[in-house]
Design an enzyme around this catalytic site. Structure first.
Site, PDB file in Angstrom:
ATOM      1  N   GLN A  10       1.031  -1.586   0.156  1.00  0.00           N
ATOM      2  CA  GLN A  10      -0.045   0.030  -0.067  1.00  0.00           C
ATOM      3  C   GLN A  10       1.087   1.377  -0.158  1.00  0.00           C
ATOM      4  OE1 GLN A  10      -3.352  -0.467   3.004  1.00  0.00           O
ATOM      5  NE2 GLN A  10      -4.273   1.211   2.267  1.00  0.00           N
ATOM      6  N   SER A  88       4.205  -5.074   2.974  1.00  0.00           N
ATOM      7  CA  SER A  88       3.098  -5.651   4.207  1.00  0.00           C
ATOM      8  C   SER A  88       2.084  -6.358   3.204  1.00  0.00           C
ATOM      9  CB  SER A  88       3.424  -4.034   3.968  1.00  0.00           C
ATOM     10  OG  SER A  88       1.630  -3.819   4.407  1.00  0.00           O
ATOM     11  N   LEU A  89       1.406  -5.881   2.345  1.00  0.00           N
ATOM     12  CA  LEU A  89       0.568  -6.295   1.567  1.00  0.00           C
ATOM     13  C   LEU A  89       1.021  -6.622   0.042  1.00  0.00           C
ATOM     14  CD1 LEU A  89      -0.954  -5.448  -1.781  1.00  0.00           C
ATOM     15  CD2 LEU A  89      -2.594  -6.739   0.404  1.00  0.00           C
ATOM     16  N   ARG A 113      -8.869  -8.084   4.489  1.00  0.00           N
ATOM     17  CA  ARG A 113      -7.332  -7.163   5.018  1.00  0.00           C
ATOM     18  C   ARG A 113      -7.412  -6.113   5.405  1.00  0.00           C
ATOM     19  NH1 ARG A 113      -1.889  -5.872   3.979  1.00  0.00           N
ATOM     20  NH2 ARG A 113      -0.469  -6.190   5.250  1.00  0.00           N
ATOM     21  N   HIS A 193       0.578  -1.853  10.910  1.00  0.00           N
ATOM     22  CA  HIS A 193       1.425  -1.438  11.871  1.00  0.00           C
ATOM     23  C   HIS A 193       1.574  -1.660  13.058  1.00  0.00           C
ATOM     24  CE1 HIS A 193       2.078  -4.464   8.095  1.00  0.00           C
ATOM     25  NE2 HIS A 193       1.795  -3.362   7.136  1.00  0.00           N
ATOM     26  N   GLN A 241       1.365  -9.906  10.927  1.00  0.00           N
ATOM     27  CA  GLN A 241       1.934  -8.827  10.536  1.00  0.00           C
ATOM     28  C   GLN A 241       1.107  -7.555  10.782  1.00  0.00           C
ATOM     29  OE1 GLN A 241       0.551  -8.757   6.309  1.00  0.00           O
ATOM     30  NE2 GLN A 241       2.785  -9.099   5.440  1.00  0.00           N
TER      31      GLN A 241
END
Length: 286
Positions: A10, A88-89, A113, A193, A241
Site C-alpha cells: 500500500q 506488507s500487502l 484484510r 503495523h 503482520q
C-alpha cells in the site's frame, strides 16, 4: 545468480496502473470483478469515485496488479524465481507466486484484510528520513511513550512510524531536533503495523483459520521474522503482520548474502527499488 522478485504494498498505487496487464489477463480480471463486486479496471484506470486510495479498495487492487505482473514475468522468463518477498500487502503476492494459495484465494484474503484495516481510524503514519532506528526509538520513548510504534524498517535511511495522531506534532519536532532530515506524513487512514491494529489482527486470525495453505514452491521471506517462512508459519505470520513492524531492511540484508543476488520489483510501481539499493549500498560500505 539468485533471482529474487519483490512486490510493493500500500502506497504504491497510482491511477492508471495495470492497463496492459488487464488486457493480457482478461479471465483473471473477470474473476476479480466477480469476487469484488465492481470493475477493477475502472477503479485502477479511471477511479471515478475517488476510491483507489481507500484501504478496502487499495489492497485488492494492488494484489491483482502485482499478481498479473508476476504471471506476465513468468511467461516472459519461462521460469520461477529463487526467492520472493513483498512489503506488507505485497507479501500476499510473494506467497501467491510461491504457490501457497491460488489467485482467487489470495484475493479473498486481501479483500478481508483491507476491509478490517480500512475500518480502523484515528491514527496516522510518517516516514522518517536520515535518522537511525535506534535514535527514533529513543525519541518515541521520550516524547510519545505508548502512543507511537515503528511500523516499518524500510532502509538504513528510512523508517516509518505509526500511532496516535495527537502525538505526531510534538514527535515531529523531537525527531527533527535529533537530526532527521525529513518527517513526511503518509496519506493513510489509520496507524497500520502498530499496537492500534491488534483488534483487526485478532479478527483476521479468525478469518485465516478457515483456510489451508499449500507448501511453498520456493522460499518467501517473512516481514515478521526477516527469514524464510517456516513450513507451518503462514497463519501466524499473516495475522501478526498487521500489527507488527515490517522488517524490510533485515530481509534485504539476508537475501543479499545469497549467491549473486538479483532483485526484480514487479507490480504497480518501483516503490521498493530505491529502498533496496540504499540497503545494498550501506551493506557494501559496512
Amino acid at each position: 545468480m539468485t533471482r529474487i522478485v519483490v512486490f510493493p504494498g500500500q502506497g504504491s498505487q497510482t491511477v492508471g496502473m495495470g492497463a496492459e496487464l488487464f488486457r493480457a489477463f482478461p479471465q483473471e480480471v473477470a474473476f476479480a470483478d466477480a469476487i469484488l463486486g465492481y470493475s477493477l479496471e475502472e477503479l485502477c484506470l479511471k477511479d471515478p469515485q475517488q476510491r483507489l486510495h481507500k484501504t478496502e479498495f487499495t489492497q485488492p487492487a494492488l494484489f491483482v496488479v502485482n499478481a498479473l505482473a508476476y504471471l506476465q514475468a513468468v511467461e516472459r522468463e519461462g521460469s520461477r524465481p529463487d526467492f520472493a518477498l513483498g512489503h506488507s500487502l505485497g507479501e500476499y503476492n510473494a506467497l501467491f507466486a510461491a504457490g501457497a494459495f491460488d489467485f482467487i484465494t489470495g484475493l479473498r484474503l486481501v479483500q478481508r484484510r483491507g476491509q478490517l484495516m480500512g475500518r480502523a481510524d484515528g491514527g496516522t503514519m510518517a516516514a522518517v528520513v536520515g535518522l537511525s532506528p535506534a535514535r527514533i526509538e529513543d525519541c518515541l520513548r521520550e516524547v510519545a511513550p505508548g502512543e507511537v510504534d515503528i511500523a516499518s524498517f524500510n532502509s538504513p535511511e528510512q523508517t516509518v512510524i505509526s500511532g496516535a495522531a495527537g502525538a505526531f506534532e510534538r514527535l515531529e519536532s523531537a525527531l527533527e531536533s535529533a537530526g532527521a532530515r525529513q518527517v513526511v506524513r503518509l496519506r493513510v487512514s489509520a496507524a497500520f503495523h502498530s499496537r492500534y491494529m491488534r483488534a483487526a489482527e485478532s479478527e483476521f486470525a479468525t478469518f485465516l483459520s478457515q483456510f489451508e495453505f499449500s507448501p511453498l514452491d520456493f522460499p518467501v521471506v517473512s516481514n515478521v521474522h526477516a527469514m524464510p517462512y517456516a513450513e507451518q508459519g503462514l497463519h501466524e505470520c499473516l495475522a501478526g503482520q498487521i500489527s507488527r513492524p515490517v522488517r524490510w531492511t533485515e530481509s534485504i540484508q539476508w537475501l543479499a548474502r545469497q549467491p549473486m543476488p538479483v532483485f526484480e520489483e514487479l507490480g504497480a510501481s518501483k516503490f521498493l527499488t530505491p529502498l533496496i539499493q540504499s540497503t545494498l549500498r550501506r551493506s557494501a560500505d559496512a
